[in-house]
Design a protein around this motif. Sequence first.
Motif, PDB file in Angstrom:
ATOM      1  N   LEU A  13       0.933  -1.205   0.121  1.00  0.00           N
ATOM      2  CA  LEU A  13      -0.011   0.007   0.028  1.00  0.00           C
ATOM      3  C   LEU A  13       1.004   1.179  -0.068  1.00  0.00           C
ATOM      4  N   HIS A  14       2.241   1.123   0.123  1.00  0.00           N
ATOM      5  CA  HIS A  14       2.925   2.356   0.259  1.00  0.00           C
ATOM      6  C   HIS A  14       3.713   2.476  -1.002  1.00  0.00           C
ATOM      7  N   ARG A  15       3.593   1.490  -2.007  1.00  0.00           N
ATOM      8  CA  ARG A  15       4.407   1.866  -3.217  1.00  0.00           C
ATOM      9  C   ARG A  15       3.587   2.846  -4.106  1.00  0.00           C
ATOM     10  N   ASP A  16       4.303   3.450  -4.982  1.00  0.00           N
ATOM     11  CA  ASP A  16       3.980   4.433  -6.039  1.00  0.00           C
ATOM     12  C   ASP A  16       3.218   3.610  -7.138  1.00  0.00           C
ATOM     13  N   ALA A  17       1.927   3.052  -6.903  1.00  0.00           N
ATOM     14  CA  ALA A  17       1.275   2.526  -8.084  1.00  0.00           C
ATOM     15  C   ALA A  17       0.479   3.352  -9.115  1.00  0.00           C
ATOM     16  N   SER A  18       0.788   4.468  -9.010  1.00  0.00           N
ATOM     17  CA  SER A  18      -0.013   5.583  -9.729  1.00  0.00           C
ATOM     18  C   SER A  18       0.003   5.428 -11.338  1.00  0.00           C
ATOM     19  N   GLN A  19       0.812   4.717 -11.739  1.00  0.00           N
ATOM     20  CA  GLN A  19       0.938   4.453 -13.196  1.00  0.00           C
ATOM     21  C   GLN A  19       0.197   3.177 -13.804  1.00  0.00           C
ATOM     22  N   HIS A  20      -0.607   2.625 -12.849  1.00  0.00           N
ATOM     23  CA  HIS A  20      -1.374   1.481 -13.521  1.00  0.00           C
ATOM     24  C   HIS A  20      -2.321   1.978 -14.211  1.00  0.00           C
ATOM     25  N   LEU A  21      -2.735   1.032 -14.828  1.00  0.00           N
ATOM     26  CA  LEU A  21      -3.803   1.192 -16.348  1.00  0.00           C
ATOM     27  C   LEU A  21      -5.134   0.521 -16.079  1.00  0.00           C
ATOM     28  N   THR A  22      -5.603   0.555 -14.998  1.00  0.00           N
ATOM     29  CA  THR A  22      -6.831  -0.084 -14.758  1.00  0.00           C
ATOM     30  C   THR A  22      -8.044   0.760 -15.204  1.00  0.00           C
ATOM     31  N   PHE A  23      -7.638   2.015 -15.447  1.00  0.00           N
ATOM     32  CA  PHE A  23      -8.903   2.973 -16.271  1.00  0.00           C
ATOM     33  C   PHE A  23      -8.723   3.035 -17.671  1.00  0.00           C
ATOM     34  N   GLY A  24      -7.539   2.453 -17.973  1.00  0.00           N
ATOM     35  CA  GLY A  24      -7.366   2.459 -19.499  1.00  0.00           C
ATOM     36  C   GLY A  24      -6.234   3.572 -19.907  1.00  0.00           C
ATOM     37  N   ARG A  56      -6.561  14.513 -13.941  1.00  0.00           N
ATOM     38  CA  ARG A  56      -5.687  13.872 -12.872  1.00  0.00           C
ATOM     39  C   ARG A  56      -4.367  15.238 -12.636  1.00  0.00           C
ATOM     40  N   CYS A  57      -4.393  16.029 -13.649  1.00  0.00           N
ATOM     41  CA  CYS A  57      -3.373  16.924 -13.443  1.00  0.00           C
ATOM     42  C   CYS A  57      -3.517  17.868 -12.162  1.00  0.00           C
ATOM     43  N   VAL A  58      -4.995  18.269 -12.198  1.00  0.00           N
ATOM     44  CA  VAL A  58      -5.720  19.085 -11.292  1.00  0.00           C
ATOM     45  C   VAL A  58      -5.312  18.419  -9.811  1.00  0.00           C
ATOM     46  N   VAL A  59      -5.654  17.161  -9.991  1.00  0.00           N
ATOM     47  CA  VAL A  59      -5.549  16.458  -8.593  1.00  0.00           C
ATOM     48  C   VAL A  59      -3.957  16.634  -7.992  1.00  0.00           C
ATOM     49  N   GLN A  60      -3.176  16.303  -8.850  1.00  0.00           N
ATOM     50  CA  GLN A  60      -1.721  16.248  -8.584  1.00  0.00           C
ATOM     51  C   GLN A  60      -1.306  17.689  -8.355  1.00  0.00           C
ATOM     52  N   TYR A 109       8.473  21.387  -9.386  1.00  0.00           N
ATOM     53  CA  TYR A 109       8.921  20.541 -10.464  1.00  0.00           C
ATOM     54  C   TYR A 109       8.403  19.112 -10.476  1.00  0.00           C
ATOM     55  N   ASP A 110       8.667  18.553  -9.098  1.00  0.00           N
ATOM     56  CA  ASP A 110       8.283  17.263  -8.807  1.00  0.00           C
ATOM     57  C   ASP A 110       6.840  16.922  -9.001  1.00  0.00           C
ATOM     58  N   ARG A 111       5.895  18.077  -8.651  1.00  0.00           N
ATOM     59  CA  ARG A 111       4.529  17.722  -8.833  1.00  0.00           C
ATOM     60  C   ARG A 111       4.171  17.854 -10.232  1.00  0.00           C
ATOM     61  N   ALA A 112       4.792  18.826 -10.961  1.00  0.00           N
ATOM     62  CA  ALA A 112       4.511  18.848 -12.517  1.00  0.00           C
ATOM     63  C   ALA A 112       5.014  17.548 -13.214  1.00  0.00           C
ATOM     64  N   ILE A 113       6.125  17.051 -12.684  1.00  0.00           N
ATOM     65  CA  ILE A 113       6.621  15.917 -13.290  1.00  0.00           C
ATOM     66  C   ILE A 113       5.444  14.599 -13.045  1.00  0.00           C
ATOM     67  N   ARG A 114       4.844  14.562 -11.769  1.00  0.00           N
ATOM     68  CA  ARG A 114       3.816  13.715 -11.446  1.00  0.00           C
ATOM     69  C   ARG A 114       2.364  13.946 -12.418  1.00  0.00           C
ATOM     70  N   ALA A 115       2.271  15.207 -12.295  1.00  0.00           N
ATOM     71  CA  ALA A 115       0.801  15.437 -13.005  1.00  0.00           C
ATOM     72  C   ALA A 115       1.092  15.156 -14.571  1.00  0.00           C
ATOM     73  N   ALA A 116       2.271  15.341 -15.218  1.00  0.00           N
ATOM     74  CA  ALA A 116       2.461  14.805 -16.507  1.00  0.00           C
ATOM     75  C   ALA A 116       2.507  13.458 -16.645  1.00  0.00           C
ATOM     76  N   ALA A 117       3.166  12.523 -15.946  1.00  0.00           N
ATOM     77  CA  ALA A 117       3.300  11.054 -15.665  1.00  0.00           C
ATOM     78  C   ALA A 117       1.734  10.577 -15.786  1.00  0.00           C
ATOM     79  N   GLN A 118       0.777  11.135 -14.989  1.00  0.00           N
ATOM     80  CA  GLN A 118      -0.567  10.678 -14.776  1.00  0.00           C
ATOM     81  C   GLN A 118      -1.397  11.110 -15.949  1.00  0.00           C
ATOM     82  N   CYS A 119      -1.218  11.832 -16.611  1.00  0.00           N
ATOM     83  CA  CYS A 119      -2.091  12.447 -17.887  1.00  0.00           C
ATOM     84  C   CYS A 119      -2.409  11.063 -18.474  1.00  0.00           C
ATOM     85  N   PRO A 120      -3.663  10.598 -18.804  1.00  0.00           N
ATOM     86  CA  PRO A 120      -3.834   9.689 -19.537  1.00  0.00           C
ATOM     87  C   PRO A 120      -3.847   9.876 -21.204  1.00  0.00           C
ATOM     88  N   ALA A 121      -3.567  10.957 -21.585  1.00  0.00           N
ATOM     89  CA  ALA A 121      -3.631  11.507 -22.927  1.00  0.00           C
ATOM     90  C   ALA A 121      -2.357  12.213 -23.373  1.00  0.00           C
TER      91      ALA A 121
END
Lengths: 397, 72
Positions: A329-340, B17-21, B47-59
């Motif tokens: 539960l502590h890992r960074d799992a945010s790159q999962h593709l469960t939502f496509g 997702r970017c707004v959440v991050q 910077y780190d938050r921006a990187i996270r937002a970019a990485a989580q963007c599904p498009a």
Amino acid sequence: MSEAPLFPFKRTRRFDPPDEYGRARAERPVFPVTLWNGQRAWLLTRHDHFRTVLMDPRFSGEFARPDFPAVTQARVAIDKGERAFVGMDNPRHGHYRRMLTKEFTAKRMMALRPKVEAIAAGLLDVMEKKGPPVDLIEALAVELPALVMCELFGSPYEDHTFIMSCAAGRHGLKQSPEEAHRTARALVDYCRRLIEVKEKAPADDMLSRVIEEHVLPGTLSREDLAEICSMILRAGHDTTTNMIGLGTMLLLQHPDQLAELKRDDGLIDNAVEELLRFLAPVQFAPRRVALEDVEIAGSLIRKGEGVFAISPSANRDEAVFAKPDAVDLHRDASQHLTFGYGIHHCLGQGLARIELQVVFAMLFQRFPNLRLAVPAQEIPFKNDMQIYGIYRLPVVW
Amino acid sequence: MKFRIRIDESLCIGAGRCVVQAPELFDQREEDGIVILLQETPDGALYDRAIRAAAQCPARVIEIESGDKPAG
């Protein structure tokens, strides 16, 4: 493994995807399979290919195409009748989807959290009053998404059993094409009537707003809205229900992890991402068909052949997640593709995340001694469904 | 030390997702949920938050340019 084995595969462990995926990731990540009708299709088992293909315009997501891949004949019947934008390519897909995106913005979803908390608190009150044992699926996993959809979307609460049966009714792996088609159409017919009702008596809900903003000015037909409405209702009920059931059982089976969650309130958002990664209940989607020959990782996908992007496999990709078969539960799992991924990325993911964050936090606060009422091996899993889950989860506290 | 964020609005699907991050850097349009970039050249602390937002963007809408040296 044979050259192109029959798909889908069977699980050997209840919380892990079929072993074939792990072997495919190591040996042949774009993996050939044979579908029920003898058609050749390909599995994307790795995280990187999942993302590149879903961003690649050489693959189409038009369900109505004659060569579109499906895991059952029943699913073909559903695909042929699908008129909502889930089964369209851009620009048509984007045209319709944009009418709804404002309803699902991050801020809208965050603002909904207190309502979701109030709904969850009410359901936990009922559980507490009733006393153990309780079937958590019936008492919470089904009820929470149903009540949230009722609040947000405007579907009458008394209809949720019918909506749920239509949602689940299309995901069977063994049902007949006639039954699948009938269930799919029954929900669209229901939505047509619901639109009429909302048009006459608008309320403060999503459906009433879409009618006012798009149907009355003439930019969206009632028929198109009925299809979209059906898509949203079934997506909003079934998938979240399955995540709540699976997630609760998984946490109860990992007491060390659950103890961490109970100890640290701040862990919940991260924990939900890990549950989504690990459980990935949508097993055989997203799907695409190749519009031309495309070679990926040494596999040649011919024009007209289908592709299944397998999130239960991509989420266990060793190249992205260290020790992927461990729950952490502590890992960074945010790159999962469960939502496509890409243009069809789940429209309701923000809502699903909030529902799951609220329900898992509140469930274990209210019942810190929650445990299974029967031996774990007696819990029935949905091995006969396209969306994985649990049928009944008797618990005591 | 600042860094640069670029967005391709035409790709945005409004997932948020970017707004959440990184709500300091991104917002969504009221009318259709499409991304609004709030700061094009933010402070390196973000910077780190921006990187996270970019990485989580599904498009893949968000691009972060760090220049020769990482910001911060």
